[in-house]
Design an enzyme around this catalytic site. Sequence first.
Site, PDB file in Angstrom:
ATOM      1  CG  HIS A 123      -1.866   1.018   1.424  1.00  0.00           C
ATOM      2  ND1 HIS A 123      -1.570   2.257   1.927  1.00  0.00           N
ATOM      3  CD2 HIS A 123      -3.192   1.029   1.151  1.00  0.00           C
ATOM      4  CE1 HIS A 123      -2.675   2.988   1.965  1.00  0.00           C
ATOM      5  NE2 HIS A 123      -3.678   2.259   1.501  1.00  0.00           N
ATOM      6  CG  ASP A 200       0.567  -2.301   6.253  1.00  0.00           C
ATOM      7  OD1 ASP A 200      -0.377  -2.335   7.063  1.00  0.00           O
ATOM      8  OD2 ASP A 200       0.500  -1.707   5.157  1.00  0.00           O
ATOM      9  CD  GLN A 203      -7.013  -4.267   4.097  1.00  0.00           C
ATOM     10  OE1 GLN A 203      -7.980  -4.955   4.429  1.00  0.00           O
ATOM     11  NE2 GLN A 203      -7.141  -3.009   3.723  1.00  0.00           N
ATOM     12  CE  LYS A 226      -7.363  -0.225   6.283  1.00  0.00           C
ATOM     13  NZ  LYS A 226      -8.099   0.392   5.204  1.00  0.00           N
ATOM     14  CB  CYS A 364      -3.866   3.525  -1.439  1.00  0.00           C
ATOM     15  SG  CYS A 364      -5.115   4.758  -1.181  1.00  0.00           S
TER      16      CYS A 364
END
Length: 407
Positions: A123, A200, A203, A226, A364
């Site tokens: 991302h 990261d 998600q 999220k 993104c």
Amino acid sequence: MTYPIEKIRADFPILNEKIRNKPLVYLDNAASCQKPQAVIDSLVHLYSHDYANVHRGVHTLSVRSTDLFEAAREKVKTFINAQSEKEIVFVRGATDAVNLVAQTYGKANIHTGDEIIITAMEHHSNIVPWQMLCEEKGAILKVAPMNLEGELLMPEFEALLNAKTKLVSVVHMSNALGTINPVEIIIELAHAQNIPVLLDGAQAIPHMAIDVQALDCDFYVFSGHKLYAPTGVGVLYGKQALLEAMPPYQGGGDMIRTVTFEKSTYAGLPHKFEAGTPSIAEVIGLGAAIDYLNSIGMEAIATHEAELLAYATEQALQIDGLKIIGEAKEKGGILSFTLHKIHPHDIGTMLDSLGIAIRAGHHCAMPVMDFYKVPATARASFAMYNTKAEIDVLMSGIRNLIAMFGQ
Ligand code: C6P
């Protein structure tokens, strides 16, 4: 035990909305998840009964707010199995957390000629902060490639590791493809050369149980919104020794021990990195979201979502002209696709007219779009409250589109 889907759906009031006179089918969860009543109630209760600034007052409301705020930190700590609450830094979101690491760890440890490794499926928030740092420091950003399925090429990744590598920063689960990266192996390979690893987890966090100690990652970042929590809050997990050694990020209130015009000294962890009044209600809302998730169980959620993805993939493969973008063997609940003759933005708009919310765009992740030579994809992303019946509505919407526009 059967998955309590009806109860879960009833816990999310927005799922009762009608969009263009159709029942809402919300499949844009990778962009942001909806909020359960428990999270909404926690905000209403806080502002109705307990709200004041935190860490600042001796009065009752400030103590109550501070206790709730710090209890949320404890909940995050347990949720990701960190060793200490000192390792849990509240930030604005995953983007803010990556920038924090780039501006503190990066500025202190990365110098001219050093290398940072990311992957081809990042991302923008795990690309641009490193580019900015590299530009400032004269360091080099290396990109580990992937194959057409959207899987990281591990021998190529391994070959990039060398004595100049100062950090590996990798997405745990790709937002554009759904790929779940083999982060355990990545960490093992990097650690064998004493290279720290940032994951990261923006998600991954809502879809699977995360254990930062078992992973042995050095940093783990995610956003609250999220994870069924409010916007404006996120988490930077960092190993205590690393965080201790890093200089502060921003200066201001709450992050200091003493201030004179000549010199300031800084607070201990985690407050050293939390300058200014934090997102108090949002942090407390994140705590409520974690309580809610724990009441369902991350394993049960992961199983449910894996079934949804398998069903959606099977259905999508039967539609002529639909191309799935991202076919990794290890995948989370994301179905990115293109339709031969229909631009993804038109797919998104037409599906909205049927009450179906998906995201259309580059997500993104422009380098991922470049890799697949597409301007954009349509993306359906699944959450704990989605159902196979909703996937049927999506697939029938796609078939209607194809019937209207041709293949
Ligand atoms: N992806 C999506 O629709 P923020 O914006 O800071 O909450 O999260 C940034 C971010 C970082 N990493 C990954 C893998 C992400 O997916 C995101 C956010 C959203 O895919 C909004 S672009």
